[in-house]
Structures are given as structure tokens and as C-alpha cells.
Design a protein around this motif. Structure first.
Motif, PDB file in Angstrom:
ATOM      1  N   PHE A  87       0.823  -1.207   0.000  1.00 44.33           N
ATOM      2  CA  PHE A  87       0.000   0.000   0.000  1.00 44.33           C
ATOM      3  C   PHE A  87       0.860   1.262   0.000  1.00 44.33           C
ATOM      4  O   PHE A  87       0.510   2.253  -0.646  1.00 44.33           O
ATOM      5  N   ASN A  88       1.966   1.240   0.728  1.00 42.31           N
ATOM      6  CA  ASN A  88       2.860   2.403   0.747  1.00 42.31           C
ATOM      7  C   ASN A  88       3.417   2.694  -0.643  1.00 42.31           C
ATOM      8  O   ASN A  88       3.541   3.855  -1.052  1.00 42.31           O
ATOM      9  N   TYR A  89       3.773   1.635  -1.368  1.00 41.70           N
ATOM     10  CA  TYR A  89       4.290   1.833  -2.728  1.00 41.70           C
ATOM     11  C   TYR A  89       3.207   2.424  -3.616  1.00 41.70           C
ATOM     12  O   TYR A  89       3.464   3.344  -4.412  1.00 41.70           O
ATOM     13  N   MET A  90       1.986   1.924  -3.480  1.00 42.12           N
ATOM     14  CA  MET A  90       0.867   2.489  -4.231  1.00 42.12           C
ATOM     15  C   MET A  90       0.688   3.968  -3.897  1.00 42.12           C
ATOM     16  O   MET A  90       0.513   4.810  -4.785  1.00 42.12           O
ATOM     17  N   ARG A  91       0.745   4.299  -2.599  1.00 47.47           N
ATOM     18  CA  ARG A  91       0.589   5.696  -2.179  1.00 47.47           C
ATOM     19  C   ARG A  91       1.686   6.580  -2.765  1.00 47.47           C
ATOM     20  O   ARG A  91       1.427   7.718  -3.175  1.00 47.47           O
ATOM     21  N   SER A  92       2.902   6.062  -2.798  1.00 51.20           N
ATOM     22  CA  SER A  92       4.010   6.860  -3.328  1.00 51.20           C
ATOM     23  C   SER A  92       3.824   7.138  -4.817  1.00 51.20           C
ATOM     24  O   SER A  92       4.172   8.227  -5.303  1.00 51.20           O
ATOM     25  N   LEU A  93       3.271   6.181  -5.553  1.00 49.00           N
ATOM     26  CA  LEU A  93       3.001   6.399  -6.981  1.00 49.00           C
ATOM     27  C   LEU A  93       1.925   7.460  -7.179  1.00 49.00           C
ATOM     28  O   LEU A  93       2.040   8.333  -8.053  1.00 49.00           O
ATOM     29  N   LEU A  94       0.865   7.383  -6.380  1.00 48.83           N
ATOM     30  CA  LEU A  94      -0.198   8.394  -6.475  1.00 48.83           C
ATOM     31  C   LEU A  94       0.326   9.771  -6.095  1.00 48.83           C
ATOM     32  O   LEU A  94      -0.068  10.782  -6.691  1.00 48.83           O
ATOM     33  N   LYS A  95       1.218   9.825  -5.124  1.00 48.76           N
ATOM     34  CA  LYS A  95       1.796  11.118  -4.716  1.00 48.76           C
ATOM     35  C   LYS A  95       2.613  11.701  -5.873  1.00 48.76           C
ATOM     36  O   LYS A  95       2.592  12.914  -6.105  1.00 48.76           O
ATOM     37  N   GLN A 115     -10.745   9.926 -11.379  1.00 51.66           N
ATOM     38  CA  GLN A 115     -10.970   8.588 -11.931  1.00 51.66           C
ATOM     39  C   GLN A 115      -9.835   7.640 -11.552  1.00 51.66           C
ATOM     40  O   GLN A 115     -10.069   6.473 -11.220  1.00 51.66           O
ATOM     41  N   VAL A 116      -8.603   8.160 -11.581  1.00 51.15           N
ATOM     42  CA  VAL A 116      -7.441   7.335 -11.236  1.00 51.15           C
ATOM     43  C   VAL A 116      -7.506   6.883  -9.781  1.00 51.15           C
ATOM     44  O   VAL A 116      -7.308   5.711  -9.466  1.00 51.15           O
ATOM     45  N   VAL A 117      -7.802   7.824  -8.874  1.00 49.95           N
ATOM     46  CA  VAL A 117      -7.845   7.490  -7.446  1.00 49.95           C
ATOM     47  C   VAL A 117      -9.001   6.541  -7.152  1.00 49.95           C
ATOM     48  O   VAL A 117      -8.848   5.568  -6.399  1.00 49.95           O
ATOM     49  N   MET A 118     -10.166   6.801  -7.734  1.00 51.85           N
ATOM     50  CA  MET A 118     -11.325   5.944  -7.495  1.00 51.85           C
ATOM     51  C   MET A 118     -11.064   4.519  -7.963  1.00 51.85           C
ATOM     52  O   MET A 118     -11.500   3.555  -7.330  1.00 51.85           O
ATOM     53  N   ALA A 119     -10.332   4.355  -9.068  1.00 50.05           N
ATOM     54  CA  ALA A 119     -10.007   3.015  -9.560  1.00 50.05           C
ATOM     55  C   ALA A 119      -9.195   2.246  -8.528  1.00 50.05           C
ATOM     56  O   ALA A 119      -9.364   1.029  -8.362  1.00 50.05           O
ATOM     57  N   GLY A 120      -8.321   2.945  -7.823  1.00 53.60           N
ATOM     58  CA  GLY A 120      -7.481   2.298  -6.827  1.00 53.60           C
ATOM     59  C   GLY A 120      -8.237   1.780  -5.626  1.00 53.60           C
ATOM     60  O   GLY A 120      -7.731   0.945  -4.870  1.00 53.60           O
ATOM     61  N   LYS A 125      -4.636  -4.376  -5.677  1.00 59.03           N
ATOM     62  CA  LYS A 125      -3.534  -3.415  -5.620  1.00 59.03           C
ATOM     63  C   LYS A 125      -2.394  -3.757  -6.573  1.00 59.03           C
ATOM     64  O   LYS A 125      -1.771  -2.858  -7.149  1.00 59.03           O
ATOM     65  N   GLU A 126      -2.079  -5.050  -6.749  1.00 61.20           N
ATOM     66  CA  GLU A 126      -0.990  -5.421  -7.655  1.00 61.20           C
ATOM     67  C   GLU A 126      -1.297  -4.977  -9.086  1.00 61.20           C
ATOM     68  O   GLU A 126      -0.435  -4.432  -9.776  1.00 61.20           O
ATOM     69  N   GLU A 127      -2.536  -5.198  -9.517  1.00 60.83           N
ATOM     70  CA  GLU A 127      -2.942  -4.786 -10.866  1.00 60.83           C
ATOM     71  C   GLU A 127      -2.953  -3.265 -10.984  1.00 60.83           C
ATOM     72  O   GLU A 127      -2.497  -2.697 -11.983  1.00 60.83           O
ATOM     73  N   TYR A 128      -3.448  -2.610  -9.944  1.00 62.68           N
ATOM     74  CA  TYR A 128      -3.532  -1.150  -9.946  1.00 62.68           C
ATOM     75  C   TYR A 128      -2.137  -0.519 -10.017  1.00 62.68           C
ATOM     76  O   TYR A 128      -1.921   0.454 -10.750  1.00 62.68           O
ATOM     77  N   ILE A 129      -1.192  -1.080  -9.276  1.00 57.41           N
ATOM     78  CA  ILE A 129       0.167  -0.542  -9.263  1.00 57.41           C
ATOM     79  C   ILE A 129       0.795  -0.617 -10.648  1.00 57.41           C
ATOM     80  O   ILE A 129       1.456   0.334 -11.103  1.00 57.41           O
ATOM     81  N   SER A 130       0.603  -1.719 -11.349  1.00 55.09           N
ATOM     82  CA  SER A 130       1.166  -1.839 -12.705  1.00 55.09           C
ATOM     83  C   SER A 130       0.565  -0.791 -13.640  1.00 55.09           C
ATOM     84  O   SER A 130       1.265  -0.234 -14.499  1.00 55.09           O
TER      85      SER A 130
END
Length: 294
Positions: A87-95, A115-120, A125-130
Motif C-alpha cells: 500500500f505504501n508503494y501504491m501511495r508513493s506512486l499516487l503522490k 478517476q485514477v484514485v477511485m479506480a485504486g 492493488k498489484e494490478e492497480y500498481i502496474s
């Protein structure tokens, strides 16, 4: 409504927290009328003190035990740490995506970012991160125009807002939404969970000390963070939207406005329904506000 219609009968559990009276009563109605196998309301403090952090940590410990007993699973410390890291890695990408909005003009509209944030919130999470990694690669290598055509840079804050069309309405009216303070926006990912602490304590700390919403006290802390955010993203105007009868966000508005007044940043307050009703009147008020900013 979806629950009462039976459209959420596939769910194994329903978990919420005492964020406000409306959500508290939602849980009561859900527990009485909707037959979800597991139901839980977390007691989350609205003040950030060490005592409150200790209390919320104990609440999460009890929550973990209930999940393990009900679903006959083991939630190990190693799995918690792995999830926190993910989750932290996902957050860092969104930041990183949000930081690109400091550009003038930004590479994404406010509608697209929503739209990007809502998709997450719904994708694994693995698919979302890619997908985020691919999006960032394209955004960070793209060449941008040097003009935003005089569109003022806006920040949208206030009540829960999960409808990208509302942000599109603002941008179609001549504004440029480059920052937000929304639970379906920046507050979802803005702060990380410490990876060097006990996992449940780290989660308790993060969720009590992250970019605060209107339920947290004192309000002065939130005002200071909003002012810093406005300066960081070069905000020229603020749109403060609150859903009808949302006492938390409606009640705190004068305090928030006072903070932006100190920076000389104009604020437009809009009261709205959950659905995008009264779009014509809303558009007229936004257009008038943008004319003032110009």
C-alpha cells in the motif's frame, strides 16, 4: 440503497467507523435490515494523542482477532508488513502523480485524477500498481504546452466526492482543478504507514495522524495543512463543496475560510446533493467565481 435492494448480497463483511452521525446510523440500519455475515463498526478517536493512539491500536487488535475467528484465517505479522509495504508503494506512486499537478498546466485534469484514485479503491492493488507505473511513465516523459490559457488554478475540498463529473463541471466552466482535500482524493494516500513499527500500532498512528478530515480535532491543524497545500500547488481559488446536511463539513467552513482569507485566496462555498442535481445553477456560480479570479 444498494444493500436494501440485495445488490450487495455477495459481500462477506461490512466494516465502517464512527466518522459522523450519518455513518453511525448507516451501520445501525445495515445491522438491522441487511444480512451481511460479518458486521463491524470501528471506534476511531477524533483526537490525536498518545492515549487515543493506544486506544485505536487496541481496537485494531480486537478487529484482527474477530476477522481471524469469523473467517477462520490467520493474519500474520509478516502478511501485515507485506500489505503495508504494498500500500505504501501504491501511495508513493499516487503522490508522484499529484506532484505533477504542480506543473502549469498539469498533465492530468482534476476529473482524470479523480478517476485514477477511485479506480485504486476497487482494483486489486498489484494490478492497480502496474497501471499506475505505466501511467507515470507516459506522464513524466510527455511534452507539455507552456500555457493554461488563463484558467485559474483551483483546489476542491469538503464533503465526500466520488463523482468525476462534478470536477468536470468545474473545469468545463473555466477552472483548472490542480489539488484537493477529499477522502476520495488526496487524503486516501497522502501519508505512509511506518514500516519499522509494530504493524497494528503503525496503522493506528497513520489513520489518526494522516491529512485530517473535518471529524478530527483541533481544526487549527487541518487549517494549517490546507494553507500549506494551497501554497505548494500555487492555488488561486478554492471551491468548498458540502453535501446537504453534512454537519461536519458545513460547520467547519467558517474556520477553513478564515485560514484562506489570511492567504488572500478567495473561497466559493457550494452546497450540493449527493447526485449531480442543479448543474445549471452550480455552473453559473462557478463561472461567476472564475470571472472574479480572472
Amino acid at each position: 440503497e444498494e444493500g436494501l435492494k440485495g445488490n450487495l448480497a455477495f459481500m462477506d463483511g461490512f466494516v465502517t467507523t464512527n466518522s459522523c452521525d450519518h455513518i453511525r446510523r448507516l451501520y445501525d440500519v445495515w445491522a438491522r435490515y441487511i444480512d451481511t455475515p460479518y458486521k463491524k463498526i470501528l471506534s476511531q478517536p477524533c483526537v490525536t494523542t498518545q492515549t487515543c493512539i493506544n486506544y485505536f491500536t487496541e481496537e485494531l487488535i480486537e478487529f484482527k482477532k474477530e476477522l481471524e475467528n469469523h473467517f477462520q484465517v490467520e493474519i500474520s505479522e509478516s502478511s501485515l508488513r507485506a500489505s503495508i509495504k504494498l500500500f505504501n508503494y501504491m501511495r508513493s506512486l499516487l503522490k508522484r502523480i499529484y506532484n505533477l499537478r504542480k506543473l502549469d498546466p498539469p498533465p492530468l485534469s482534476g476529473e482524470e485524477v479523480c478517476q485514477v484514485v477511485m479506480a485504486g479503491m476497487v482494483l486489486p492493488k498489484e494490478e492497480y500498481i502496474s497501471l499506475l507505473e505505466a501511467l507515470l511513465q507516459g506522464l513524466e516523459s510527455r511534452q507539455y504546452s507552456l500555457s493554461n490559457n488563463g484558467r485559474p488554478r483551483l483546489m476542491v475540498i469538503g464533503s465526500e466526492l466520488d463523482n468525476p463529473a462534478y470536477l468536470k463541471l468545474i473545469e468545463d466552466s473555466g477552472g483548472l482543478v490542480v489539488a484537493d482535500d477529499l477522502c476520495c482524493g488526496g487524503r486516501y494516500f497522502w501519508d505512509l504507514v511506518a514500516e519499522d513499527k509494530d504493524p497494528l500500532e503503525a496503522l493506528a498512528i497513520r489513520y489518526l495522524t494522516k491529512l485530517p478530515c473535518a471529524r478530527m480535532h483541533p481544526a487549527s491543524s487541518r487549517v494549517q495543512q490546507l494553507k500549506a497545500l494551497a501554497q505548494e500547488f500555487h492555488i488561486e481559488g478554492v471551491i468548498y463543496q458540502s453535501i446537504k446536511f453534512c454537519d461536519l463539513h458545513a460547520g467547519i467552513f467558517p474556520v477553513i475560510k478564515m485560514g484562506f482569507d489570511e492567504l488572500g485566496i478567495p473561497v466559493l462555498k457550494l452546497e450540493r446533493e449527493y447526485l449531480l442535481a442543479g448543474a445549471g445553477q452550480t455552473r453559473t456560480r462557478i463561472q461567476a467565481f472564475i470571472e472574479v479570479l480572472k
